[in-house]
Motif scaffolding. Structure first.
Motif, PDB file in Angstrom:
ATOM      1  N   PRO A  28       0.829  -1.220   0.000  1.00 50.03           N
ATOM      2  CA  PRO A  28       0.000   0.000   0.000  1.00 50.03           C
ATOM      3  C   PRO A  28       0.858   1.263   0.000  1.00 50.03           C
ATOM      4  CG  PRO A  28      -0.712  -1.558   1.697  1.00 50.03           C
ATOM      5  CD  PRO A  28       0.610  -2.032   1.201  1.00 50.03           C
ATOM      6  N   PRO A  29       0.639   2.162  -0.958  1.00 48.60           N
ATOM      7  CA  PRO A  29       1.422   3.405  -0.990  1.00 48.60           C
ATOM      8  C   PRO A  29       0.800   4.496  -0.137  1.00 48.60           C
ATOM      9  CG  PRO A  29       0.027   3.282  -2.923  1.00 48.60           C
ATOM     10  CD  PRO A  29      -0.238   2.025  -2.133  1.00 48.60           C
ATOM     11  N   ALA A  30       1.592   5.530   0.131  1.00 47.33           N
ATOM     12  CA  ALA A  30       1.086   6.702   0.844  1.00 47.33           C
ATOM     13  C   ALA A  30       0.438   7.698  -0.105  1.00 47.33           C
ATOM     14  CB  ALA A  30       2.221   7.380   1.603  1.00 47.33           C
ATOM     15  N   ALA A  31       0.791   7.621  -1.378  1.00 50.10           N
ATOM     16  CA  ALA A  31       0.202   8.490  -2.396  1.00 50.10           C
ATOM     17  C   ALA A  31       0.414   7.844  -3.760  1.00 50.10           C
ATOM     18  CB  ALA A  31       0.819   9.889  -2.371  1.00 50.10           C
ATOM     19  N   ILE A  32      -0.465   8.188  -4.694  1.00 54.56           N
ATOM     20  CA  ILE A  32      -0.391   7.653  -6.049  1.00 54.56           C
ATOM     21  C   ILE A  32      -0.352   8.818  -7.026  1.00 54.56           C
ATOM     22  CG2 ILE A  32      -1.528   6.220  -7.799  1.00 54.56           C
ATOM     23  CD1 ILE A  32      -2.975   4.773  -5.502  1.00 54.56           C
TER      24      ILE A  32
END
Length: 395
Positions: free
Chosen positions: A103-107
């Motif tokens: 899971p990323p912190a931003a895309i």
């Protein structure tokens, strides 16, 4: 905690990948650096189909531009993509798995379809981090860039931002950042420059030959007959063309270089007086960042029309679609010790944003930790209404 950033790209046009690479490097330069992954869901989901689709795309834009133009406009006007996301079930599936696994912190999306894919994933009840569209087009911006909801849009220039604002996007979500380019434009831009034409320096001309460029070899033949200019031709991976031009250059008694694929495009742009190229998104924006006036030799209908329109509005360079027109434009620019060329170069200053990638990275990380303003949807919830499409004539 080190933030994880996911950058989504696709190989349909070099501008998307170029922007993704520049962004990834910018996030990694941050203090502390972010952990970055660049992901192409199209290539990951169906490698063979992706390769065939890219080849079809190149065949259309180079061999049947009118057919491509009609298709581009039809998709722009219709809701075909939004209503048929099932066509991309493989891509959506691999992207959902990628998000679940890491899971990323931003895309950050440098290709417009990803915002629709993420919207479909949200419809399954998945909570996503902030999603940003990094728009790689100028002025003639396809409606796919804004029809799916995002937490923010980064635009290459104010003229392009105006298009999204007139489409009804909230001004607080539209950011004029510039197009993400290689850090070399920022780091070497103050040290590298072409020699001063006002002091009788020889003009340096750079010709970038892309796949499918019309009249490329004829243009190089004409350029090599000029006696007053130094010439560099970069022909990419076309080995046969490079061999023919190398033989021709050997007979030219003036400085001439013929290059294949090279990673020195930033330096070449910053040390030449003018570049001849098709109006691709990455090439146009890199020429702007290098303050290198551009002679546009070809325009792909649709996405490249706005790139040339940006140059035209600011009085930079010229459109020259034949070898004779290319030479005529260069002669006019270099005449009278480069008087017109100097005007072109000065007009590029307001457009040049070599720090764009770093500015975008700082903005995204400046909102970390954060959650998306786009809340998960229940599986039976109606699809959100698309942002209204702006009539193309208004642009």
């Amino acid at each position: 905690m080190t933030p994880r950033i996911l950058i989504l790209t696709a190989g349909f046009g070099e501008g998307h990948n170029a922007a993704a690479r520049a962004l990834a490097a910018a996030f990694e330069r941050c203090d502390p650096p972010a952990r970055v992954a660049v992901f192409d869901a199209f290539a990951a989901a169906s490698p063979r189909l992706n390769a065939a689709s890219r080849q079809l795309y190149l065949s259309l834009i180079n061999g049947a531009p009118r057919v491509w133009s009609r298709f581009y406009a039809w998709i722009d006007d219709s809701e075909f993509i939004q209503r048929r996301l099932w066509l991309f079930h493989r891509e959506i599936g691999v992207l959902a798995e990628r998000l679940r696994r890491d899971p990323p912190a931003a895309i950050c999306c440098t290709y417009p379809l990803y915002a629709f894919f993420l919207q479909a994933i949200r419809a399954r009840g998945v909570r996503l981090p902030p999603v940003y569209n990094v728009v790689t087009d100028s002025i003639s911006i396809h409606s796919l860039w804004w029809r799916a909801a995002c937490d923010g849009w980064f635009l290459p220039n104010a003229d392009s931002a105006d298009v999204l604002l007139r489409a009804g996007l909230p001004p607080t979500l539209v950011h004029v950042s510039g197009f993400p380019v290689d850090a070399a434009f920022r780091d070497a831009g103050r040290q590298l420059a072409p020699p001063d034409l006002a002091h009788f320096a020889r003009p340096r001309v750079l010709h970038l030959v892309h796949s499918g460029t019309r009249h490329a070899e004829a243009t190089d033949h004409a350029l090599m007959k000029e006696t007053d200019w130094d010439l560099t031709c970069a022909v990419g991976r076309d080995r046969a063309l490079r061999a023919r031009l190398t033989r021709l250059a050997a007979r030219r008694p003036f400085p001439t270089r013929v290059l294949g694929w090279t990673d020195q495009i930033p330096r070449l742009l910053m040390t030449h007086h003018a570049v001849i190229s098709k109006a691709g998104g990455a090439t146009t924006q890199e020429a702007i960042a290098a303050l290198c006036p551009m002679i546009v030799s070809q325009i792909v209908p649709g996405q490249e029309e706005g790139n040339y329109e940006l140059l035209r509005r600011y009085g930079v360079g010229a459109l020259a679609t034949s070898p004779a027109a290319v030479l005529g434009s260069l002669r006019a620019a270099f005449a009278d010790r480069g008087r017109v060329w100097a005007q072109w170069r000065a007009a590029l200053w307001p457009l040049a944003r070599p720090d764009a990638a770093d500015d975008i990275a700082r903005h995204v990380l400046g909102h970390f930790p954060a959650v998306s303003t786009l809340q998960p949807l229940s599986p039976d919830a109606p699809e959100p209404s698309p942002v209204p499409r702006l009539a193309r004539a208004a642009a």
